[in-house]
Scaffold this active site. Sequence first.
Site, short mmCIF file in Angstrom:
data_model
loop_
_atom_site.label_atom_id
_atom_site.label_comp_id
_atom_site.label_asym_id
_atom_site.label_seq_id
_atom_site.Cartn_x
_atom_site.Cartn_y
_atom_site.Cartn_z
N HIS A 1 0.09 8.19 14.61
CA HIS A 1 -0.78 7.20 13.96
C HIS A 1 -0.99 5.96 14.84
O HIS A 1 -2.13 5.53 15.07
CB HIS A 1 -0.20 6.80 12.60
CG HIS A 1 -0.96 5.68 11.95
ND1 HIS A 1 -2.23 5.83 11.45
CD2 HIS A 1 -0.63 4.38 11.76
CE1 HIS A 1 -2.64 4.67 10.97
NE2 HIS A 1 -1.70 3.77 11.14
N LYS B 1 0.87 -1.19 0.00
CA LYS B 1 0.00 0.00 0.00
C LYS B 1 0.90 1.23 0.00
O LYS B 1 1.75 1.39 0.88
CB LYS B 1 -0.89 0.02 1.24
CG LYS B 1 -2.12 -0.83 1.11
CD LYS B 1 -3.09 -0.55 2.24
CE LYS B 1 -4.31 -1.43 2.13
NZ LYS B 1 -5.20 -1.28 3.30
N GLU C 1 0.59 -1.10 16.58
CA GLU C 1 0.35 -1.95 15.40
C GLU C 1 0.74 -3.41 15.67
O GLU C 1 0.18 -4.32 15.09
CB GLU C 1 1.11 -1.42 14.18
CG GLU C 1 0.66 -0.04 13.70
CD GLU C 1 -0.54 -0.07 12.75
OE1 GLU C 1 -1.10 -1.15 12.51
OE2 GLU C 1 -0.90 1.02 12.27
N HIS D 1 -8.09 6.87 12.29
CA HIS D 1 -7.91 7.86 11.21
C HIS D 1 -8.77 9.10 11.47
O HIS D 1 -8.34 10.22 11.19
CB HIS D 1 -8.29 7.24 9.86
CG HIS D 1 -7.20 6.36 9.30
ND1 HIS D 1 -7.41 5.52 8.22
CD2 HIS D 1 -5.91 6.18 9.65
CE1 HIS D 1 -6.29 4.88 7.93
NE2 HIS D 1 -5.37 5.26 8.79
N1 GLY Z 1 -1.95 -1.13 6.90
C1 GLY Z 1 -3.02 -1.91 6.43
C2 GLY Z 1 -2.73 -2.68 5.22
O1 GLY Z 1 -1.61 -2.74 4.78
O2 GLY Z 1 -3.62 -3.27 4.65
#
Ligand code: GLY
Length: 370
Positions: free
Chosen positions: A268, A146, A188, A254
């Site tokens: 974040h 992404k 995360e 977000h």
């Molecule tokens: N950070 C979420 C994904 O890579 O889908």
Amino acid sequence: MIEPVTVHVPLGARAYDVRIGVGLIDRAGTEIAPLLRRPRVAIVTDETVAALHLPRLQASLSAAGIASEAMSLPAGEATKTWPHLIATVEWLLEHKIERRDVVLALGGGVIGDLVGFAAAILRRGVRFVQLPTSLLAQVDSSVGGKTGINAPQGKNLIGAFHQPSLVLADIAVLETLDRRDFLAGYGEVAKYGFLGDAAFFGWLEQNADRLRDDPVLRQRAVAHSVGMKAGIVTRDETEQGERALLNLGHTFGHALEAATGYSGRLLHGEGVAIGCALAFDLSARMGLCSQESPSRVLAHLRRLGLPASLADIPGDLPDDAALIALMGQDKKVMDGRLRFVLARGIGEAFVCDDVPTEVLAAVLQDARAG
Ligand code: GLY
């Protein structure tokens, strides 16, 4: 001596390795050399990371006979915008980076996302290597392809799927992070346990406070997180289904980042930590899981010193209606309906598009109180 661990991301023609180990920046030249058609790369980094790690990276490339030129962007989320993307692409063109060349992204999630997107659109796509220097980038954003930038309307709304050709996660560089950045990235890591691996969460409950000081435990946490992400990305590269689970905590997170202006008020990973706590609270209020799950999530985040509630964010926040409107820009929104990643228990996340607004408002109200 800690040997690097390799997690393979088996995406056919787009397959690549994620190497996780101590000292990989110093070995980057030999790791990257097999990818190159000519001994020359362009590096894009930020000013903070450049001061800490760029000379070592360039020395390692040079020792492997690879010439490099580097561009440093300002550090921070505000860099993930059109002007810096344009400057990066034009710099790469000025330096005659060709279709068969490789661009190196040295930095945290901001650099990885922006440089990956620049690589995706430069000459209709050049290869790039991620050298993630934050915990967040090592366990999440550098893996999975992404790439993108933020828009005034919301985070990561402009971008492309573009897989890296290699990821070199040097876990030694995480020792240069300040405590707050390390903890934010840890949000995360915990997310992987929350969304799909109760045993991993149990391990984190035992070991999380030692990750910063113990490279063996740190490597294990990063490699396990990357392994989980690689599995999900391999099954659902372009987020038609399962990959959305990686967004646990992100609908809230977000919106909170947008509400705080993508500033130092909320990082974040901190937004994700708060978002995970709220998502579990919402799940329990909807009768999807027992109260034990949100209590465990909250206790874990708080014990480590992560923010876990709206009251933990300094300064004023917009009212509930405004926060819910910000959630409406989430990329998971479908046919105008908000979609949340909720859970039937720790490690049992799923996507739900049927959240009653009054329950959502109650979660936000109570979170303002602490
Ligand atoms: N950070 C979420 C994904 O890579 O889908």
